[in-house]
Motif scaffolding. Structure first.
Motif, PDB file in Angstrom:
ATOM      1  N   GLY A 108      36.864  44.700  31.329  1.00  0.00           N
ATOM      2  CA  GLY A 108      37.443  45.030  29.945  1.00  0.00           C
ATOM      3  C   GLY A 108      37.134  44.138  29.074  1.00  0.00           C
ATOM      4  N   GLY A 109      36.566  43.185  28.826  1.00  0.00           N
ATOM      5  CA  GLY A 109      36.211  42.326  27.959  1.00  0.00           C
ATOM      6  C   GLY A 109      37.146  41.156  27.712  1.00  0.00           C
ATOM      7  N   ILE A 110      36.749  40.279  26.797  1.00  0.00           N
ATOM      8  CA  ILE A 110      37.528  38.993  26.589  1.00  0.00           C
ATOM      9  C   ILE A 110      38.981  39.268  26.158  1.00  0.00           C
ATOM     10  CG2 ILE A 110      36.676  38.610  24.378  1.00  0.00           C
ATOM     11  CD1 ILE A 110      37.151  35.846  26.975  1.00  0.00           C
ATOM     12  N   THR A 111      39.104  40.424  25.527  1.00  0.00           N
ATOM     13  CA  THR A 111      40.526  40.727  24.960  1.00  0.00           C
ATOM     14  C   THR A 111      41.364  40.915  26.117  1.00  0.00           C
ATOM     15  OG1 THR A 111      39.220  42.035  23.176  1.00  0.00           O
ATOM     16  CG2 THR A 111      41.833  42.376  23.634  1.00  0.00           C
ATOM     17  N   THR A 112      40.778  41.353  27.311  1.00  0.00           N
ATOM     18  CA  THR A 112      41.915  41.388  28.545  1.00  0.00           C
ATOM     19  C   THR A 112      42.524  40.166  28.468  1.00  0.00           C
ATOM     20  OG1 THR A 112      40.307  41.452  30.137  1.00  0.00           O
ATOM     21  CG2 THR A 112      40.965  43.577  29.249  1.00  0.00           C
ATOM     22  N   TRP A 113      41.489  39.047  28.589  1.00  0.00           N
ATOM     23  CA  TRP A 113      41.825  37.741  28.898  1.00  0.00           C
ATOM     24  C   TRP A 113      43.017  37.142  27.840  1.00  0.00           C
ATOM     25  CZ3 TRP A 113      42.192  34.274  32.581  1.00  0.00           C
ATOM     26  CH2 TRP A 113      42.633  32.948  32.306  1.00  0.00           C
ATOM     27  N   ASN A 114      42.633  37.440  26.618  1.00  0.00           N
ATOM     28  CA  ASN A 114      43.503  36.949  25.369  1.00  0.00           C
ATOM     29  C   ASN A 114      44.684  37.522  25.185  1.00  0.00           C
ATOM     30  OD1 ASN A 114      41.740  34.740  24.755  1.00  0.00           O
ATOM     31  ND2 ASN A 114      40.181  36.359  23.407  1.00  0.00           N
ATOM     32  N   VAL A 115      44.803  38.790  25.658  1.00  0.00           N
ATOM     33  CA  VAL A 115      46.180  39.655  25.345  1.00  0.00           C
ATOM     34  C   VAL A 115      47.190  39.468  26.339  1.00  0.00           C
ATOM     35  CG1 VAL A 115      46.967  41.941  25.398  1.00  0.00           C
ATOM     36  CG2 VAL A 115      45.112  41.389  23.728  1.00  0.00           C
ATOM     37  N   SER A 116      46.598  39.196  27.666  1.00  0.00           N
ATOM     38  CA  SER A 116      47.263  39.216  28.944  1.00  0.00           C
ATOM     39  C   SER A 116      46.847  38.344  29.894  1.00  0.00           C
ATOM     40  CB  SER A 116      47.458  40.615  29.722  1.00  0.00           C
ATOM     41  OG  SER A 116      48.031  41.653  28.847  1.00  0.00           O
ATOM     42  N   GLY A 117      45.578  38.125  30.332  1.00  0.00           N
ATOM     43  CA  GLY A 117      45.141  37.457  31.418  1.00  0.00           C
ATOM     44  C   GLY A 117      45.655  36.052  31.357  1.00  0.00           C
ATOM     45  N   ALA A 118      45.457  35.167  30.355  1.00  0.00           N
ATOM     46  CA  ALA A 118      45.903  33.995  29.887  1.00  0.00           C
ATOM     47  C   ALA A 118      47.335  33.801  30.293  1.00  0.00           C
ATOM     48  CB  ALA A 118      45.381  33.252  28.663  1.00  0.00           C
ATOM     49  N   GLU A 119      48.246  34.518  29.706  1.00  0.00           N
ATOM     50  CA  GLU A 119      49.468  34.437  30.019  1.00  0.00           C
ATOM     51  C   GLU A 119      49.918  34.846  31.242  1.00  0.00           C
ATOM     52  OE1 GLU A 119      53.392  36.554  28.364  1.00  0.00           O
ATOM     53  OE2 GLU A 119      51.853  36.498  27.044  1.00  0.00           O
ATOM     54  N   VAL A 120      49.261  35.627  32.004  1.00  0.00           N
ATOM     55  CA  VAL A 120      49.752  35.820  33.495  1.00  0.00           C
ATOM     56  C   VAL A 120      49.345  34.699  34.390  1.00  0.00           C
ATOM     57  CG1 VAL A 120      49.217  37.159  35.404  1.00  0.00           C
ATOM     58  CG2 VAL A 120      49.488  38.545  33.159  1.00  0.00           C
ATOM     59  N   LEU A 121      48.231  34.096  34.085  1.00  0.00           N
ATOM     60  CA  LEU A 121      47.774  32.728  35.048  1.00  0.00           C
ATOM     61  C   LEU A 121      48.726  31.704  34.286  1.00  0.00           C
ATOM     62  CD1 LEU A 121      45.983  31.740  36.781  1.00  0.00           C
ATOM     63  CD2 LEU A 121      44.340  30.913  34.962  1.00  0.00           C
ATOM     64  N   ARG A 122      49.114  31.303  33.328  1.00  0.00           N
ATOM     65  CA  ARG A 122      50.123  30.290  32.779  1.00  0.00           C
ATOM     66  C   ARG A 122      51.486  30.724  33.655  1.00  0.00           C
ATOM     67  NH1 ARG A 122      48.123  31.596  27.620  1.00  0.00           N
ATOM     68  NH2 ARG A 122      46.551  29.954  27.100  1.00  0.00           N
ATOM     69  N   HIS A 123      51.908  31.652  33.559  1.00  0.00           N
ATOM     70  CA  HIS A 123      53.206  32.130  34.189  1.00  0.00           C
ATOM     71  C   HIS A 123      53.082  31.860  35.634  1.00  0.00           C
ATOM     72  CE1 HIS A 123      56.747  34.287  34.999  1.00  0.00           C
ATOM     73  NE2 HIS A 123      56.189  35.113  35.889  1.00  0.00           N
ATOM     74  N   CYS A 124      51.930  31.906  36.281  1.00  0.00           N
ATOM     75  CA  CYS A 124      51.977  31.591  37.502  1.00  0.00           C
ATOM     76  C   CYS A 124      51.573  30.165  37.933  1.00  0.00           C
ATOM     77  CB  CYS A 124      50.842  32.471  38.246  1.00  0.00           C
ATOM     78  SG  CYS A 124      51.228  34.286  38.353  1.00  0.00           S
ATOM     79  N   ILE A 125      50.972  29.623  37.021  1.00  0.00           N
ATOM     80  CA  ILE A 125      51.093  28.150  37.451  1.00  0.00           C
ATOM     81  C   ILE A 125      52.334  27.461  37.155  1.00  0.00           C
ATOM     82  CG2 ILE A 125      50.026  25.935  36.099  1.00  0.00           C
ATOM     83  CD1 ILE A 125      47.440  27.782  35.373  1.00  0.00           C
ATOM     84  N   ASP A 126      53.003  28.014  36.089  1.00  0.00           N
ATOM     85  CA  ASP A 126      54.517  27.400  35.879  1.00  0.00           C
ATOM     86  C   ASP A 126      55.108  27.779  37.032  1.00  0.00           C
ATOM     87  OD1 ASP A 126      53.896  26.534  33.515  1.00  0.00           O
ATOM     88  OD2 ASP A 126      54.776  28.264  32.374  1.00  0.00           O
ATOM     89  N   ILE A 127      55.123  29.056  37.779  1.00  0.00           N
ATOM     90  CA  ILE A 127      55.907  29.184  39.023  1.00  0.00           C
ATOM     91  C   ILE A 127      55.420  28.319  40.163  1.00  0.00           C
ATOM     92  CG2 ILE A 127      56.153  31.005  41.035  1.00  0.00           C
ATOM     93  CD1 ILE A 127      55.832  33.155  39.030  1.00  0.00           C
ATOM     94  N   GLN A 128      54.298  27.995  40.126  1.00  0.00           N
ATOM     95  CA  GLN A 128      53.853  26.925  41.283  1.00  0.00           C
ATOM     96  C   GLN A 128      54.356  25.759  41.056  1.00  0.00           C
ATOM     97  OE1 GLN A 128      49.534  25.922  41.981  1.00  0.00           O
ATOM     98  NE2 GLN A 128      49.905  26.618  44.036  1.00  0.00           N
ATOM     99  N   ALA A 129      54.355  25.234  39.842  1.00  0.00           N
ATOM    100  CA  ALA A 129      54.825  23.877  39.284  1.00  0.00           C
ATOM    101  C   ALA A 129      56.150  23.501  39.407  1.00  0.00           C
ATOM    102  CB  ALA A 129      54.502  23.501  37.875  1.00  0.00           C
ATOM    103  N   ALA A 130      56.901  24.776  39.360  1.00  0.00           N
ATOM    104  CA  ALA A 130      58.218  24.819  39.797  1.00  0.00           C
ATOM    105  C   ALA A 130      58.752  24.744  41.316  1.00  0.00           C
ATOM    106  CB  ALA A 130      59.184  25.820  39.151  1.00  0.00           C
ATOM    107  N   GLY A 131      57.639  24.851  41.913  1.00  0.00           N
ATOM    108  CA  GLY A 131      57.862  24.856  43.477  1.00  0.00           C
ATOM    109  C   GLY A 131      58.147  26.287  43.893  1.00  0.00           C
ATOM    110  N   GLN A 132      58.285  27.165  43.153  1.00  0.00           N
ATOM    111  CA  GLN A 132      58.591  28.475  43.793  1.00  0.00           C
ATOM    112  C   GLN A 132      57.133  29.045  44.537  1.00  0.00           C
ATOM    113  OE1 GLN A 132      59.793  30.589  40.528  1.00  0.00           O
ATOM    114  NE2 GLN A 132      61.484  29.312  40.064  1.00  0.00           N
ATOM    115  N   PRO A 133      57.452  29.658  45.425  1.00  0.00           N
ATOM    116  CA  PRO A 133      56.237  30.502  46.133  1.00  0.00           C
ATOM    117  C   PRO A 133      55.442  31.365  45.276  1.00  0.00           C
ATOM    118  CG  PRO A 133      58.336  31.412  46.985  1.00  0.00           C
ATOM    119  CD  PRO A 133      58.734  30.361  46.066  1.00  0.00           C
TER     120      PRO A 133
END
Length: 133
Positions: A108-133
């Motif tokens: 999909g190109g770099i736009t997919t990363w900039n629009v959604s992909g990076a935010e999804v990864l950050r969200h999951c990093i936060d979930i993991q950091a909070a100790g949630q599965p």
């Protein structure tokens, strides 16, 4: 409403409850105002979201990851976050998610990363950091 429509709606609601623990507001709106459409969606979702033990060909973690990646490709960040979080509860790792998001970017190109992909990864990093599965 016919019995078959009502049964299909209940299957759809049950499918959401088993995977997300709630009926997302947009789907509740559809169920209320377009019950026939939600009934059809509910039957499709209950078929797709079967785990292997229930006759599904893919495990639920993989299905949730696929939905997350497709939502990123479509620019549906909220759905992607929800599906990625659900996949993490089923054992998805951050490296697996990052690799999948990179595949989406390749298609999909770099736009997919900039629009959604990076935010999804950050969200999951936060979930993991909070100790949630």
């Amino acid at each position: 409403m016919t019995d078959i429509t009502e049964e299909a709606i209940q299957q759809g609601v049950a499918s959401f409850m088993s995977t997300f623990g709630r009926l997302p507001p947009n789907f509740a709106l559809m169920a209320e105002h377009a019950p026939g459409a939600f009934a059809g969606y509910g039957l499709t979702r209950s078929f797709v979201m079967r785990d292997r033990a229930d006759g599904g060909a893919l495990d639920l973690k993989t299905k949730e990851l696929i939905f997350a990646l497709l939502d990123v490709l479509a620019g549906q960040t909220t759905g992607a976050r929800n599906h990625a979080a659900a996949a993490m509860k089923l054992g998805l790792t951050l490296p697996e998610l990052a690799e999948g998001l990179t595949q989406v970017m390749m298609v999909g190109g770099i736009t997919t990363w900039n629009v959604s992909g990076a935010e999804v990864l950050r969200h999951c990093i936060d979930i993991q950091a909070a100790g949630q599965p």
